[in-house]
Design a protein around this motif. Structure first.
Motif, PDB file in Angstrom:
ATOM      1  N   MET A 134       1.461 -86.508 -18.682  1.00 31.64           N
ATOM      2  CA  MET A 134       2.587 -86.671 -19.609  1.00 31.64           C
ATOM      3  C   MET A 134       2.558 -88.052 -20.272  1.00 31.64           C
ATOM      4  O   MET A 134       2.628 -88.176 -21.491  1.00 31.64           O
ATOM      5  CB  MET A 134       3.903 -86.490 -18.850  1.00 31.64           C
ATOM      6  CG  MET A 134       4.128 -85.092 -18.306  1.00 31.64           C
ATOM      7  SD  MET A 134       4.200 -83.829 -19.598  1.00 31.64           S
ATOM      8  CE  MET A 134       5.679 -84.326 -20.457  1.00 31.64           C
ATOM      9  N   ARG A 171       4.606 -89.240 -23.906  1.00 27.81           N
ATOM     10  CA  ARG A 171       5.714 -88.315 -23.678  1.00 27.81           C
ATOM     11  C   ARG A 171       6.539 -88.780 -22.476  1.00 27.81           C
ATOM     12  O   ARG A 171       6.078 -89.598 -21.674  1.00 27.81           O
ATOM     13  CB  ARG A 171       5.178 -86.897 -23.443  1.00 27.81           C
ATOM     14  CG  ARG A 171       4.480 -86.296 -24.672  1.00 27.81           C
ATOM     15  CD  ARG A 171       4.167 -84.814 -24.465  1.00 27.81           C
ATOM     16  NE  ARG A 171       3.658 -84.219 -25.701  1.00 27.81           N
ATOM     17  CZ  ARG A 171       2.401 -83.828 -25.890  1.00 27.81           C
ATOM     18  NH1 ARG A 171       1.514 -83.989 -24.915  1.00 27.81           N
ATOM     19  NH2 ARG A 171       2.027 -83.303 -27.030  1.00 27.81           N
ATOM     20  N   THR A 223       7.939 -81.129 -23.989  1.00 25.13           N
ATOM     21  CA  THR A 223       6.860 -80.882 -24.957  1.00 25.13           C
ATOM     22  C   THR A 223       7.169 -81.550 -26.287  1.00 25.13           C
ATOM     23  O   THR A 223       6.920 -80.980 -27.356  1.00 25.13           O
ATOM     24  CB  THR A 223       6.651 -79.367 -25.158  1.00 25.13           C
ATOM     25  OG1 THR A 223       7.916 -78.757 -25.497  1.00 25.13           O
ATOM     26  CG2 THR A 223       6.114 -78.723 -23.901  1.00 25.13           C
ATOM     27  N   VAL A 224       7.733 -82.743 -26.239  1.00 27.63           N
ATOM     28  CA  VAL A 224       8.036 -83.480 -27.461  1.00 27.63           C
ATOM     29  C   VAL A 224       6.729 -83.929 -28.119  1.00 27.63           C
ATOM     30  O   VAL A 224       5.656 -83.900 -27.507  1.00 27.63           O
ATOM     31  CB  VAL A 224       8.926 -84.705 -27.152  1.00 27.63           C
ATOM     32  CG1 VAL A 224      10.243 -84.271 -26.540  1.00 27.63           C
ATOM     33  CG2 VAL A 224       8.211 -85.674 -26.211  1.00 27.63           C
ATOM     34  N   ALA A 257       3.679 -85.964 -29.384  1.00 32.46           N
ATOM     35  CA  ALA A 257       2.937 -87.071 -28.768  1.00 32.46           C
ATOM     36  C   ALA A 257       3.004 -88.314 -29.643  1.00 32.46           C
ATOM     37  O   ALA A 257       3.138 -88.232 -30.868  1.00 32.46           O
ATOM     38  CB  ALA A 257       1.484 -86.668 -28.549  1.00 32.46           C
TER      39      ALA A 257
END
Length: 546
Positions: A355, A360, A379-380, A382
């Protein structure tokens, strides 16, 4: 869950008292207040209970194994009550009459004592590491329940994941013994039968359905409340991981990032973190409890959950540092030797790395309960500049230590970091946090600001320049000594006076540094002190206002 009130006006029977103690001990432990009504009103101890000296011995004599409680007399509202502190049982405890009870919360949030069923007792013992369910022979299972195709998949997995290659040289019986897939029956026949580990790894699906009904997993894709994929399976674990990989890939797009001469993949979810998270859920789940392992891709996050809370001793505050002791040791060891999961036992580190290296947020375990472990991987989008930074720092093939990666991610997010703040993030002592920050400083990735006391750190000017953020760096790194002075004088000119707290905020200094700056300006005749001690402030000296 931790506090129980019991009325003693009609003298609570010894049987009911001991059962209430056992009920608390088989949950989280807690306090039993004898002589208090359910509504919290103290009504006092029965006259025959006034002497509390024998209460500790009574509990010890009527519990198995003997439970040591502490009893303290307390006067509340003018009446005498007893505070009985009950430790959490390390395993399970019963009354000498053979009664097993546990405490739980009802749907309305109120507690109750219920019978502790055999599978719940086994589950509790496993969570304390007192029994390894995965090493036990499964009742009714035979060697015919093991699938030759899955055995071949196991051997291929050893090669694919770089597992223990010694396993490839073993025949079937030797392989079963090495990984604990089968064991000798205890009936003296010398026959071998599959263990839970054996069925889970190479068992036929029909055998798993019949003999291990608690084993199930689901893959779900939810997009804006619409269900795009929702399937439940009972495959053996190696097949399950392959199936999950295959079905997750279409939903895991990636872009390419050019870093110097290299192209670096930037997926929605890091493949290593995905596999480690899913494998951990399948390995460490409680196989005494019904309920599926869920792998769910939803808007904004990948969520992986499994039945069975964290094992005894593991908390959200020590996930990164505690020595691993899995709920299913034999299964965990087999998966490590095959190469599916991190052999060092630092799988959580791998998930964090997957992550943080993309800029993230860190993995989120905050929704974990006593019943379920819930891992959320945001899952924002990168941060590509941060990914370039990490790739540059790892040139030469060596990965950044996980503590250093956490520190860089925190500096990126919070802009400024102290030793104590980092110690909390990496779940280590301040000395280790300081060594991590100093190592980043020596590598040119961070800069220290201020004196030893109250020292803080930012990303270095070099890092900001590479990212095109020189203005941001200037704002974070603070001002030069001359700029500090001008800022303070300008503030005093506009507001009429300036205090130490103002200087701390304006110049990003510690309290001691702010005090020294104000004294320096006063000694030079630029400021005049007003008030003493906590009421001290400063105004511009005559002639310093231009």
């Amino acid at each position: 869950m931790n506090v129980e009130f019991k009325s003693d006006r009609s003298r609570l029977s010894d049987k009911d008292l001991v059962e209430a103690v056992v009920c608390l001990a088989n949950a989280q432990g807690g306090e039993l207040w004898l002589g208090v009504e359910d509504n919290g009103q103290p009504t006092g101890l029965h006259v025959e209970r006034q002497q509390l000296a024998g209460l500790t011995g009574l509990v010890a004599a009527r519990t198995s194994p003997s439970l040591a409680v502490s009893v303290t007399p307390v006067t509340v509202g003018g009446v005498l009550v007893a505070r009985i502190v009950v430790p959490m049982a390390k395993g399970e405890v019963a009354t000498t009459a053979g009664v097993y009870l546990r405490r739980r919360l009802k749907a309305d949030g109120t507690p109750e004592c219920v019978a502790m069923l055999p599978h719940e007792r086994a589950s509790r013992v496993s969570s304390f590491g007192l029994m390894d369910a995965s090493a036990q022979i499964v009742a009714g299972a035979t060697l015919a329940d093991l699938d030759p195709l899955e055995r071949e998949r196991l051997r291929q997995s050893v090669q694919q994941y770089g597992g223990d290659r010694v396993l490839l040289e073993l025949d079937d019986e030797a392989l079963d013994g090495a990984l604990g897939l089968a064991a000798r029956m205890s009936d003296g026949s010398g026959r071998r039968a599959p263990t839970l580990t054996g069925l889970l790894l190479i068992g036929r699906e029909t055998a798993l359905r019949e003999l291990v009904p608690t084993h199930e997993f689901a893959f779900q894709v939810l997009a804006r409340e619409a269900v795009r994929f929702n399937e439940f399976r009972r495959f053996p674990l190696l097949k399950a991981l392959d199936w999950l990989d295959t079905n997750f890939n279409p939903y895991n797009p990636e872009q390419e990032l050019q870093v110097g001469l290299f192209r670096v993949a930037v997926p929605l979810v890091d493949g290593g973190a995905f596999r480690e998270a899913v494998a951990n859920a399948l390995i460490h789940r409680d196989y005494h409890r019904l309920g599926a392992v869920h792998v769910r891709l939803e808007d904004g996050a990948l969520v992986v959950s499994n039945p069975g809370g964290l094992v005894e001793g593991v908390t959200l505050r020590n996930l990164l540092t505690i020595e691993r002791h899995p709920r299913n040791p034999q299964l965990a060891d087999a998966m490590k030797r095959i190469g599916v999961v991190e052999r060092s036992g630092r799988g959580v580190d791998k998930i964090y790395r997957g992550m943080l290296k993309f800029g993230r947020p860190a993995p989120d375990y905050s929704r974990t309960t006593q019943q379920d472990v819930v891992l959320r991987l945001p899952t924002v989008e990168a941060d590509l500049d941060f990914r370039r930074l990490v790739v540059g720092a790892e040139r030469g093939g060596a990965e950044l230590p996980i503590d250093s990666l956490i520190a860089l991610a925190a500096l990126r997010e919070q802009r400024r970091l102290s030793v104590d703040e980092l110690a909390s993030l990496i779940q280590r002592d301040p000395a280790q946090a300081k060594r991590t920050l100093e190592a980043l400083t020596e590598a040119g990735l961070a800069e220290a600001h201020g004196a030893t006391r109250g020292r803080s750190y930012t990303l270095s000017a070099l890092v900001y320049r590479r990212a095109g953020g020189q203005v941001a760096y200037t704002g974070q790194a603070g001002f030069s000594a001359i700029q500090h002075e001008q800022t303070v004088l300008s503030f005093a000119r506009k507001r009429g006076r300036v205090a130490r707290a103002d200087v701390v905020e304006l110049c990003h200094l510690t309290t001691d540094q702010a005090a020294m700056l104000l004294k320096k300006l006063k000694d030079r005749g630029l400021l005049q002190q007003q008030g003493e001690r906590r009421w001290t402030s400063y105004t511009l000296a005559e002639g310093a206002g231009s």
